[in-house]
Write an enzyme that holds these catalytic residues in place. Sequence first.
Site, short mmCIF file in Angstrom:
data_model
loop_
_atom_site.label_atom_id
_atom_site.label_comp_id
_atom_site.label_asym_id
_atom_site.label_seq_id
_atom_site.Cartn_x
_atom_site.Cartn_y
_atom_site.Cartn_z
N ASP A 192 -24.83 34.51 96.06
CA ASP A 192 -25.32 32.80 96.02
C ASP A 192 -25.69 33.09 94.24
O ASP A 192 -25.92 33.29 93.43
CB ASP A 192 -27.11 33.42 96.03
N LYS A 246 -23.15 24.93 86.61
CA LYS A 246 -23.07 24.75 87.52
C LYS A 246 -23.44 23.13 87.66
O LYS A 246 -22.86 22.29 88.29
CB LYS A 246 -24.77 25.06 88.36
N GLU A 281 -27.18 26.33 100.54
CA GLU A 281 -27.97 27.27 100.57
C GLU A 281 -29.28 26.73 101.70
O GLU A 281 -29.87 28.61 101.85
CB GLU A 281 -28.74 26.88 99.18
N ASP A 285 -35.66 23.47 98.91
CA ASP A 285 -35.05 24.47 97.93
C ASP A 285 -35.26 23.29 96.74
O ASP A 285 -34.21 22.59 96.11
CB ASP A 285 -33.29 24.72 98.23
#
Lengths: 179, 635
Positions: free
Chosen positions: B25, B93, B194, B216
């Site tokens: 992850d 990211k 994800e 999420d």
Amino acid sequence: MKLEQNFFTLLGQVQQFTVNRAALKKQFRHLQREYHPDRYIAKTPQEQRLAVQFSAHLNTAFAVLDNPVKRATHLLELSGVEIDHQNSTIKDPSFLMQQMEIRETLDDARAASDLPALEVLLNQVSDQFQACQQGFSAQMESSQLSSPSDEKDLRDTVGKMQFYEKLCDELTSIIRSLS
Amino acid sequence: MALLQISEPGQSPLPHQFKRAIGIDLGTTNSLVAAVANDGTAAGGIANVIKDAEGRAILPSVVNYGTSGVQHIGYQAQAIAADDPHNTLASFKRLMGRGLKDISDTSQFKIVTPSDASDKNDVIRIATAAGEITAMQASAEILKNLTARATDALGGAIDGAVITVPAYFDDAQRQATKDAATLAGLNVLRLINEPTAAAVAYGLDKADDRHIVVYDLGGGTFDVSILQLSEGVFEVLATGGDSALGGDDFDLAIVAWALSQAEITQAELSAQNYRRLLVDARNAKQSLTDNASVGLSIQSSTISWAGELTRDVFNQLIDSLVTTTIAACKASLDDADLTASDIADVVLVGGSTRVPLVRERVAALFQQTPKTDVDPDQVVALGAAIQADSLVGNRSNSDLLLLDVIPLSLGIETMGGLVEKIIHRNTSIPSSRAQEFTTYKDGQTALAVHVLQGERDLVSDCRSLARFELRGILPMVAGAARIEVVFNVDADGILDVSAKETATGVSANVQVKPSYGLGESEITEMLKASYTHAGEDRDARMLAEQRVEAEGLVEAVKMALEQDGELLSDDERKVIDAAMGKVSELALLSDSQAIADAVAELGRVTDTFATRRMDQSIRTALQGKSIDDVADGSL
């Protein structure tokens, strides 16, 4: 690799307008479970490439058979009747009149942000879309595809289905943005 | 007494060997690695997060650079972030596969302004003591660290990894993630979304047919996915979210509140003090999960402020952010043609879902208590590990198959600055579509293809993915040329575009230059540089990688020959046997280029064989026979 171009054969369905959605989905998934690139991780790069191609082809076939307008178009194409969605025109005056009326009701309801009226209209249009699909199915069964007039009727019905589909999409997105 | 087993001649005498597969992850704030502990049963073992030497599961996605390269990583880098802000990269990211104009707030990074736009693309570069660093390089450091951790724990080199990405990631962002893995020397089995990984971790793949929502809310990204599970197949029906919204924004809301309470502006704080306030804000947010209020203060040489933040005030501060996520949930439900009552399970992922207001609002929308029993920080890595284990074939009876969709429409620019969509969003992948275009002027011999991703009609409102030129079109009158542009999206959601002129059969070479990615040559340069830094022997590593690839290919071809050797004539078989022998022979020597050439040759001579096998397999499948029958040779 030979890619089966008859999507009904590919996904094990009878070549007709009415499809059993559950059976269609089941066969699609069965084939994806065998040929999805995830199943080819340990194979040679050549085989992996073929799996990607075939898996993509299955996705296209399913998307076509799962959508009434695309399915009808594909059925006609298999019978040698080409449809040019961008350049086809419908000359049926009563249909065009009805479309104009729906368009006016839609514009008024949108201007007034009248959600209930839009929902009523969506129901009406959905019903007409359904009826149009049933009409196509019946026409397809009784028609002689060698006859130019039957061919034109079928083309027109697909054109009308496309009209209804677009209207339903538009109404749904207006209702969504208002609610 | 047990009978001794003897294998049939030609069949693999080796016992089934487990491969070392990991799930990663790669998060905005934190990253984790997990693996399945294989117990030798076909059902597969249990996934566990792999911890570092200090017993910590999380690796903060923070990298600190010094003059000689990476100085600190993870918690250590986080600890010195306040003292060395410009050389410490966090939340990078958000910059993956993005250009400067995509990022609204770059204040935390010292961005390098491109001095010469002609030779470099639009990749964002950050100035550090170690030179210009891209988000891909920083991500590669995180991946390397996690891979080293896994290599130690699993006792050997990693065969492959599944890396998770937000479902909302576009092509450039997915490509950037793969590039980071390449830089880290990691073999990517698959990129998966994800939310899908989270559903797998909850074992929802073993449940009956149902619809699942995965909410999420991580540090820097928000995703909602509507999954459909049917007969062991996961399908992503719709995805939505915001790739620049997350718990970091909750922290920033608290910072903004503190600054306004203290009646100062951010400019009045030093970079160090601002970092400190950010860390305090994060702690305050976490504390408010269990407490009704928390103290907060700003102290510097000129400013002294202390205040009390209550949960009610905090709820007001983040209300509009949470409302944005709820609206995205509703939009995704609409996309999937579902209502809240159709949802059987709601899975919460990401540390920010510990915030009480988030849980309340999600529970209210779906009228059920969301699932939280797997640690929301670990759930994605655990699911990725299970999928990795399945992909390498460790769990032989696994029926798990993830069918994914493309999150944003793909198209090309047409006359008038408009976008013609070629692949619409939520189309299942892999996907292949062709569209014909024509020339605009008489005698036109070249065509500029501009590839875009997004839902809007205007080029200026979509993301530019790549530009390339098709040259060598024969001069014709306007509108006579037939240029076929083919879009291929693979199972990782990564796009490949090609174009050819079909009227005359002239096909021209196409070079895709990614707008926000690293070029092939740049990746090679970065790899070279990283070897120099790490003091690794580049040639030795390349040779080792070539050997692994060669062995894998020979094994796969042998297996194929065993199953379907009868599809070849004796002469064809001889050619393949010879090519295979050559690969095996060269793999024992140390000329990596010669191995690469032999591998390519073996690939070439098995091309027709592969096609025949596929054709036979599909023909049989369509006739309703199972693939096992074909493999057994009972056809």
